[in-house]
Design a protein around this motif. Structure first.
Motif, short mmCIF file in Angstrom:
data_model
loop_
_atom_site.label_atom_id
_atom_site.label_comp_id
_atom_site.label_asym_id
_atom_site.label_seq_id
_atom_site.Cartn_x
_atom_site.Cartn_y
_atom_site.Cartn_z
N LEU A 22 -21.09 -0.66 23.16
CA LEU A 22 -19.72 -0.69 23.67
C LEU A 22 -19.39 0.61 24.39
CD1 LEU A 22 -17.04 -2.21 23.86
CD2 LEU A 22 -16.44 -1.29 21.62
N PHE A 23 -19.78 1.73 23.81
CA PHE A 23 -19.55 3.03 24.44
C PHE A 23 -20.27 3.09 25.79
CE2 PHE A 23 -20.84 7.42 25.28
CZ PHE A 23 -19.61 8.03 25.32
N ALA A 29 -21.86 1.96 32.31
CA ALA A 29 -23.15 1.28 32.44
C ALA A 29 -22.91 -0.18 32.81
CB ALA A 29 -23.93 1.36 31.12
N MET A 30 -23.85 -0.76 33.53
CA MET A 30 -23.69 -2.14 33.96
C MET A 30 -24.08 -3.14 32.87
SD MET A 30 -22.34 -1.63 36.69
CE MET A 30 -22.27 -2.94 37.85
N THR A 31 -25.06 -2.78 32.02
CA THR A 31 -25.48 -3.66 30.92
C THR A 31 -25.79 -2.84 29.68
OG1 THR A 31 -27.82 -3.58 31.52
CG2 THR A 31 -26.52 -5.36 32.48
N ARG A 44 -22.73 -7.44 29.54
CA ARG A 44 -22.43 -6.86 30.85
C ARG A 44 -20.99 -6.33 30.81
NH1 ARG A 44 -26.80 -8.39 32.93
NH2 ARG A 44 -27.66 -10.45 33.15
N ALA A 45 -20.65 -5.54 31.77
CA ALA A 45 -19.29 -4.99 31.81
C ALA A 45 -18.25 -6.10 31.79
CB ALA A 45 -19.12 -4.11 33.05
N THR A 46 -18.57 -7.25 32.35
CA THR A 46 -17.63 -8.37 32.36
C THR A 46 -17.48 -9.03 31.00
OG1 THR A 46 -19.38 -9.86 33.09
CG2 THR A 46 -17.99 -8.88 34.80
N GLY A 49 -15.21 -7.79 26.31
CA GLY A 49 -14.34 -8.38 25.29
C GLY A 49 -15.14 -9.04 24.18
N ALA A 50 -16.23 -9.71 24.54
CA ALA A 50 -17.08 -10.35 23.53
C ALA A 50 -17.73 -9.30 22.64
CB ALA A 50 -18.15 -11.20 24.21
N LEU A 51 -18.13 -8.19 23.22
CA LEU A 51 -18.73 -7.11 22.44
C LEU A 51 -17.70 -6.48 21.51
CD1 LEU A 51 -21.14 -5.40 21.69
CD2 LEU A 51 -20.73 -4.02 23.74
#
Length: 77
Positions: A22-23, A29-31, A44-46, A49-51
């Protein structure tokens, strides 16, 4: 739900990896990838929320928060 010391250690290790991922995403970072229970998940950055939800779930299982749900925020005028 009472956790055995082994279960608690495993959840704490997963939480540490999830927080690090998450950090990584929050700092540009992109992934970020996490491996747990024999499976690898790439966020991924998108999907940040799931993370965040995964981190909250782990914290709830460890008793670090009362619920895995995010707090609601009131509207201020």
């Amino acid at each position: 739900m009472s956790l055995t010391p082994e279960q608690r250690a495993e959840l704490e290790a997963q939480l540490k990896k999830a927080r690090a991922a998450l950090f990584k995403l929050e700092t540009g970072a992109m992934t970020a990838s996490i491996t747990y229970e024999g499976e690898s998940v790439t966020y991924r950055a998108t999907s940040i929320g799931a993370l965040r939800n995964f981190v909250r779930e782990l914290e709830a299982k460890l008793g670090l928060r009362k619920s895995a749900r995010a707090r609601s925020r009131g509207v201020i005028f």
